[in-house]
Design an enzyme around this catalytic site. Sequence first.
Site, mmCIF file in Angstrom:
data_model
loop_
_atom_site.group_PDB
_atom_site.id
_atom_site.type_symbol
_atom_site.label_atom_id
_atom_site.label_comp_id
_atom_site.label_asym_id
_atom_site.label_seq_id
_atom_site.Cartn_x
_atom_site.Cartn_y
_atom_site.Cartn_z
ATOM 1 N N PRO A 66 0.847 -1.189 0.000
ATOM 2 C CA PRO A 66 0.000 0.000 0.000
ATOM 3 C C PRO A 66 0.885 1.242 0.000
ATOM 4 C CG PRO A 66 -0.046 -1.082 2.148
ATOM 5 C CD PRO A 66 0.724 -1.973 1.230
ATOM 6 N N HIS A 67 0.513 2.233 -0.784
ATOM 7 C CA HIS A 67 1.355 3.422 -0.881
ATOM 8 C C HIS A 67 0.529 4.643 -1.263
ATOM 9 C CE1 HIS A 67 1.357 1.526 -4.881
ATOM 10 N NE2 HIS A 67 1.418 2.752 -5.360
ATOM 11 N N GLY A 68 1.131 5.779 -1.105
ATOM 12 C CA GLY A 68 0.463 7.015 -1.469
ATOM 13 C C GLY A 68 1.439 8.168 -1.462
#
Length: 149
Positions: A66-68
């Site tokens: 998960p990344h942002g």
Amino acid sequence: MALIDLIEESVVRVPLAAVGKDAAIRELVDTLVSAGKILDAETAYRAVLDREAKGSTALEEGIAVPHGKTLAARELTIAIGISAAGVEFGSMDGKPTRLFFLLLAPPDKAGPHIEALAEIARMSRSKAFCASLAACRTPSEVVRLLKDE
């Protein structure tokens, strides 16, 4: 900066207590807040959820990244979580996710963000390495394994 340089015990959550996708993301974001790595938990959490809404970042063989991109991160940062039971994360192979690598970066730092994603993808190709990582029971074991990798 190499991804390994960002990994310290304060950004590792073992065991990950969360049983659901959103809770796992929240727990990893909170880990980064506790470690002093991000400025605003809610902004960071929303950035990761917005990215997840475009498609799951769960890969195969129990791995998710998960990344942002968010202004809540001053620089590229990572949190690692290990769930013994696994979390339903929408993986391509339908298996529960056990290894989490949550990445956050400022919007203007795309290069390091992409490099970190590539480095995680490379590490995750080794089933033996992933099995060793999943078997870690403490943050210090995780850091030691990754530094020796």
